[in-house]
Structure formats: structure tokens, C-alpha cells
Design a protein around this motif. Structure first.
Motif, PDB file in Angstrom:
ATOM      1  N   CYS A   1      75.813 -52.490  38.383  1.00 30.61           N
ATOM      2  CA  CYS A   1      75.415 -51.648  39.517  1.00 30.61           C
ATOM      3  C   CYS A   1      75.856 -52.253  40.848  1.00 30.61           C
ATOM      4  CB  CYS A   1      73.903 -51.447  39.520  1.00 30.61           C
ATOM      5  SG  CYS A   1      73.301 -50.320  38.236  1.00 30.61           S
ATOM      6  N   GLN A   2      75.848 -53.559  40.921  1.00 28.32           N
ATOM      7  CA  GLN A   2      76.248 -54.223  42.160  1.00 28.32           C
ATOM      8  C   GLN A   2      77.722 -54.015  42.471  1.00 28.32           C
ATOM      9  OE1 GLN A   2      72.997 -57.766  41.299  1.00 28.32           O
ATOM     10  NE2 GLN A   2      75.086 -58.357  41.822  1.00 28.32           N
TER      11      GLN A   2
ATOM     12  N   LEU B   1      78.882 -48.223  43.059  1.00 22.70           N
ATOM     13  CA  LEU B   1      77.868 -47.411  43.733  1.00 22.70           C
ATOM     14  C   LEU B   1      77.550 -46.139  42.962  1.00 22.70           C
ATOM     15  CD1 LEU B   1      78.829 -47.697  47.510  1.00 22.70           C
ATOM     16  CD2 LEU B   1      77.106 -48.978  46.223  1.00 22.70           C
ATOM     17  N   ALA B   2      78.551 -45.567  42.278  1.00 24.85           N
ATOM     18  CA  ALA B   2      78.307 -44.353  41.493  1.00 24.85           C
ATOM     19  C   ALA B   2      77.331 -44.651  40.360  1.00 24.85           C
ATOM     20  CB  ALA B   2      79.613 -43.802  40.941  1.00 24.85           C
ATOM     21  N   LEU B   3      77.484 -45.813  39.718  1.00 20.81           N
ATOM     22  CA  LEU B   3      76.566 -46.205  38.647  1.00 20.81           C
ATOM     23  C   LEU B   3      75.165 -46.436  39.205  1.00 20.81           C
ATOM     24  CD1 LEU B   3      76.005 -46.988  35.708  1.00 20.81           C
ATOM     25  CD2 LEU B   3      76.778 -49.314  36.264  1.00 20.81           C
ATOM     26  N   THR B   4      75.089 -47.063  40.363  1.00 19.72           N
ATOM     27  CA  THR B   4      73.793 -47.284  41.000  1.00 19.72           C
ATOM     28  C   THR B   4      73.092 -45.957  41.272  1.00 19.72           C
ATOM     29  OG1 THR B   4      74.508 -49.347  42.052  1.00 19.72           O
ATOM     30  CG2 THR B   4      72.628 -48.216  43.043  1.00 19.72           C
ATOM     31  N   ALA B   5      73.843 -44.993  41.810  1.00 13.56           N
ATOM     32  CA  ALA B   5      73.261 -43.675  42.087  1.00 13.56           C
ATOM     33  C   ALA B   5      72.787 -43.010  40.808  1.00 13.56           C
ATOM     34  CB  ALA B   5      74.299 -42.791  42.784  1.00 13.56           C
ATOM     35  N   GLU B   6      73.569 -43.133  39.725  1.00 10.04           N
ATOM     36  CA  GLU B   6      73.196 -42.537  38.439  1.00 10.04           C
ATOM     37  C   GLU B   6      71.917 -43.164  37.894  1.00 10.04           C
ATOM     38  OE1 GLU B   6      75.001 -42.362  33.881  1.00 10.04           O
ATOM     39  OE2 GLU B   6      76.357 -42.678  35.569  1.00 10.04           O
ATOM     40  N   GLU B   7      71.820 -44.485  37.984  1.00 11.11           N
ATOM     41  CA  GLU B   7      70.645 -45.176  37.460  1.00 11.11           C
ATOM     42  C   GLU B   7      69.392 -44.841  38.279  1.00 11.11           C
ATOM     43  OE1 GLU B   7      70.363 -46.692  34.736  1.00 11.11           O
ATOM     44  OE2 GLU B   7      72.428 -47.030  34.134  1.00 11.11           O
ATOM     45  N   LEU B   8      69.541 -44.764  39.594  1.00 11.15           N
ATOM     46  CA  LEU B   8      68.400 -44.391  40.438  1.00 11.15           C
ATOM     47  C   LEU B   8      67.948 -42.967  40.138  1.00 11.15           C
ATOM     48  CD1 LEU B   8      69.466 -45.939  43.864  1.00 11.15           C
ATOM     49  CD2 LEU B   8      67.594 -46.700  42.382  1.00 11.15           C
ATOM     50  N   SER B   9      68.898 -42.108  39.828  1.00 13.18           N
ATOM     51  CA  SER B   9      68.568 -40.718  39.530  1.00 13.18           C
ATOM     52  C   SER B   9      67.796 -40.592  38.228  1.00 13.18           C
ATOM     53  CB  SER B   9      69.841 -39.875  39.475  1.00 13.18           C
ATOM     54  OG  SER B   9      69.535 -38.532  39.216  1.00 13.18           O
ATOM     55  N   ILE B  10      68.282 -41.218  37.166  1.00 17.50           N
ATOM     56  CA  ILE B  10      67.645 -41.045  35.857  1.00 17.50           C
ATOM     57  C   ILE B  10      66.325 -41.808  35.775  1.00 17.50           C
ATOM     58  CG2 ILE B  10      68.789 -42.990  34.691  1.00 17.50           C
ATOM     59  CD1 ILE B  10      68.006 -39.514  33.194  1.00 17.50           C
ATOM     60  N   ASN B  11      66.199 -42.918  36.516  1.00 18.70           N
ATOM     61  CA  ASN B  11      64.975 -43.718  36.436  1.00 18.70           C
ATOM     62  C   ASN B  11      63.927 -43.356  37.480  1.00 18.70           C
ATOM     63  OD1 ASN B  11      65.426 -45.639  34.237  1.00 18.70           O
ATOM     64  ND2 ASN B  11      67.114 -46.398  35.479  1.00 18.70           N
ATOM     65  N   GLY B  12      64.344 -42.669  38.533  1.00 21.37           N
ATOM     66  CA  GLY B  12      63.401 -42.341  39.589  1.00 21.37           C
ATOM     67  C   GLY B  12      63.330 -40.866  39.911  1.00 21.37           C
ATOM     68  N   ILE B  13      64.445 -40.310  40.381  1.00 20.27           N
ATOM     69  CA  ILE B  13      64.427 -38.926  40.865  1.00 20.27           C
ATOM     70  C   ILE B  13      64.108 -37.938  39.755  1.00 20.27           C
ATOM     71  CG2 ILE B  13      65.809 -37.095  41.915  1.00 20.27           C
ATOM     72  CD1 ILE B  13      67.320 -39.303  43.428  1.00 20.27           C
ATOM     73  N   SER B  14      64.761 -38.071  38.613  1.00 18.67           N
ATOM     74  CA  SER B  14      64.559 -37.119  37.517  1.00 18.67           C
ATOM     75  C   SER B  14      63.108 -37.087  37.032  1.00 18.67           C
ATOM     76  CB  SER B  14      65.502 -37.433  36.356  1.00 18.67           C
ATOM     77  OG  SER B  14      65.213 -36.619  35.237  1.00 18.67           O
ATOM     78  N   PRO B  15      62.478 -38.227  36.720  1.00 25.14           N
ATOM     79  CA  PRO B  15      61.064 -38.178  36.310  1.00 25.14           C
ATOM     80  C   PRO B  15      60.163 -37.571  37.379  1.00 25.14           C
ATOM     81  CG  PRO B  15      62.025 -40.307  35.741  1.00 25.14           C
ATOM     82  CD  PRO B  15      63.030 -39.596  36.585  1.00 25.14           C
ATOM     83  N   VAL B  16      60.454 -37.852  38.636  1.00 25.71           N
ATOM     84  CA  VAL B  16      59.647 -37.297  39.723  1.00 25.71           C
ATOM     85  C   VAL B  16      59.766 -35.774  39.755  1.00 25.71           C
ATOM     86  CG1 VAL B  16      59.578 -37.062  42.247  1.00 25.71           C
ATOM     87  CG2 VAL B  16      59.564 -39.338  41.192  1.00 25.71           C
ATOM     88  N   LEU B  17      60.974 -35.243  39.592  1.00 28.62           N
ATOM     89  CA  LEU B  17      61.172 -33.797  39.618  1.00 28.62           C
ATOM     90  C   LEU B  17      60.464 -33.122  38.446  1.00 28.62           C
ATOM     91  CD1 LEU B  17      64.922 -33.523  40.713  1.00 28.62           C
ATOM     92  CD2 LEU B  17      62.870 -33.288  42.119  1.00 28.62           C
ATOM     93  N   PHE B  18      60.569 -33.714  37.256  1.00 23.97           N
ATOM     94  CA  PHE B  18      59.848 -33.164  36.106  1.00 23.97           C
ATOM     95  C   PHE B  18      58.339 -33.195  36.349  1.00 23.97           C
ATOM     96  CE2 PHE B  18      63.675 -33.620  33.397  1.00 23.97           C
ATOM     97  CZ  PHE B  18      63.578 -32.443  32.678  1.00 23.97           C
ATOM     98  N   ALA B  19      57.850 -34.307  36.889  1.00 23.32           N
ATOM     99  CA  ALA B  19      56.413 -34.426  37.132  1.00 23.32           C
ATOM    100  C   ALA B  19      55.936 -33.378  38.126  1.00 23.32           C
ATOM    101  CB  ALA B  19      56.080 -35.830  37.650  1.00 23.32           C
ATOM    102  N   GLU B  20      56.719 -33.149  39.179  1.00 22.74           N
ATOM    103  CA  GLU B  20      56.320 -32.178  40.188  1.00 22.74           C
ATOM    104  C   GLU B  20      56.256 -30.772  39.600  1.00 22.74           C
ATOM    105  OE1 GLU B  20      55.025 -31.257  44.068  1.00 22.74           O
ATOM    106  OE2 GLU B  20      55.295 -33.176  43.035  1.00 22.74           O
ATOM    107  N   ALA B  21      57.253 -30.420  38.791  1.00 28.25           N
ATOM    108  CA  ALA B  21      57.283 -29.083  38.193  1.00 28.25           C
ATOM    109  C   ALA B  21      56.136 -28.883  37.203  1.00 28.25           C
ATOM    110  CB  ALA B  21      58.626 -28.855  37.498  1.00 28.25           C
TER     111      ALA B  21
END
Length: 247
Positions: free
Chosen positions: A97-98, A101-121
Motif C-alpha cells: 500500500c505504501q 495509492l490505488a491499492l491503498t484506496a481499494e483497501e480503505l474502501s473494502i475495509n471501511g467505506i463498504s461496511p459503513v455503507l452496508f450498515a447505513e442501508a
């Protein structure tokens, strides 16, 4: 028959939670995963374990917001879930990831953003129905940023802050939101660590702690429980001591 949903059903922890739930009583269970074949294989095993349970499989994109909303709408079109577990994630390669940057964005998305979006819905559906238990799996890695896994920890830290806010919003209602923080667990995701990594907990015991914590509607579940003490110490270490540690 109670209705359960598992997002990220191919997670080893999620699979063991499902086994415990169907062992208690027949349930209506929807398994959601990116890999349709692997998710179906898990569903087939669960059907053998509990022939009276109604088990369905849904697959799709777990990252794009529009896709997440469509998946949740599809799953909940026939009614609200009594219990939902959001369990998907990816153990990021910090060094890679260091450099990418594309890999970093992907990892942040699957580990943070995606679970948050599912939880909100899903939480929105539970609020409309007036009841429900929602468990969201984060990680002890989200308790304090460490050089060995701070990209992964950042995603899990996002889950921690989000769930805290959601719990505050839903305080006093019949919708319970549980923040789940497993420590390092022996699963296929950690297989590459071998004996050189941290001591790994047994996945069945971790799942049992999660299922018990969700049933009791605890606000935070550390699994194994000893990680509550460990992370409390790590969170409160003075920076001049913490910065000398190779963790």
C-alpha cells in the motif's frame, strides 16, 4: 422463523457464526458475497447442517454505493431482518500500500467505506421496522494506528467511529448496533502469517464470542475478550514509549 443476513459470508468468522445460529434453531438466512461459487458452497454446507433453515445466496459488487443499495433493497424487499452481520474485509499488505495509492484506496474502501455503507442501508431498514440487531466487524487494529498495518487499521478505525455515531443516533430505540473487534484470528486471510505472526485465536471461539455478544446486545465485543485489556494498554501508552515499539 427469524431472519438473518450476513454480508461477507465467505469470511471464515462469518461462516462459523452462521453455523452457531442455525444450530440454535431453523432460521431464514441470506448470505451475501462477492464470489457466488464460494458463497453457494457455504450455503450448501449450512443446508446440510440445518435442513429446516431457509438459506439463500446473493452475490454482487460490495464496493460501489449504487450496487450496495440495490443489494440491500433486493434482500429486504420482503421484510426487515431481525439480525444482520457485516463481516467482509481484506487484510491489507502495508508495504504494498505504501507503494501504490490505488491499492491503498481499494483497501480503505473494502475495509471501511463498504461496511459503513452496508450498515447505513440495513440500519435504516431496521429503524423503519422498529427493531433489529446489527453487528459490524471492525478490528483491534482500528484502536490505534501502528506502522505494521496502519492502512488496514485506518479502515477499521473508520468503522469504530461510524458505529459509535450510529449507536448514539439509535440510543433508546429497539435497534441495537454492536461494534465487533476481533484480534488476530486463524483464518485463510491470516494463513500467510504462519508462525511468524502474532498468536492467532481459534476462529470457532471468536465466532462464539461474537454470537453471544450480539445476543446480549453488547455495545462493543472484543474477541477474544482479552483484547479489551491489551488494546486499552496500547491506546494509553505515552507516545514516547509507543514510538519505540516495533509493532
Amino acid at each position: 422463523m427469524k431472519r438473518f443476513i450476513i454480508i461477507g459470508a465467505t469470511s471464515s468468522i462469518a461462516e462459523h457464526c452462521a453455523r452457531l445460529w442455525i444450530a440454535e434453531a431453523p432460521i431464514n438466512l441470506t448470505l451475501v458475497g462477492r464470489d457466488a461459487s464460494r458463497t453457494k458452497s457455504i450455503a450448501d454446507d449450512l443446508k446440510v447442517r440445518s435442513p429446516s433453515s431457509a438459506i439463500t445466496v446473493v452475490s454482487g459488487n460490495l464496493v460501489e454505493p449504487d450496487s450496495i443499495q440495490r443489494l440491500v433493497d433486493q434482500i429486504l424487499k420482503d421484510g426487515n431482518a431481525d439480525c444482520a452481520l457485516i463481516a467482509h474485509g481484506s487484510l491489507a499488505d502495508q508495504s504494498a500500500c505504501q507503494q501504490d495509492l490505488a491499492l491503498t484506496a481499494e483497501e480503505l474502501s473494502i475495509n471501511g467505506i463498504s461496511p459503513v455503507l452496508f450498515a447505513e442501508a440495513i440500519a435504516s431498514s431496521m429503524v423503519r421496522a422498529g427493531h433489529g440487531t446489527l453487528g459490524v466487524i471492525g478490528s483491534v487494529a482500528g484502536d490505534r494506528g501502528r506502522k505494521s498495518n496502519y492502512v488496514y487499521g485506518a479502515g477499521k478505525g473508520m468503522i469504530t467511529r461510524y458505529v459509535q455515531g450510529l449507536q448514539h443516533r439509535l440510543a433508546g430505540t429497539e435497534v441495537a448496533v454492536i461494534l465487533i473487534k476481533p484480534g488476530p484470528t486463524r483464518t485463510p486471510m491470516t494463513a500467510h502469517l504462519g508462525d511468524s505472526g502474532p498468536s492467532l485465536a481459534d476462529v470457532a471461539k471468536v465466532a462464539a464470542t461474537i454470537v453471544s455478544g450480539m445476543e446480549k446486545r453488547r455495545s462493543i465485543v472484543y474477541a477474544p475478550r482479552r483484547w479489551w485489556v491489551i488494546m486499552m494498554i496500547i491506546r494509553h501508552l505515552p507516545r514516547f514509549i509507543f514510538n519505540r515499539m516495533d509493532i
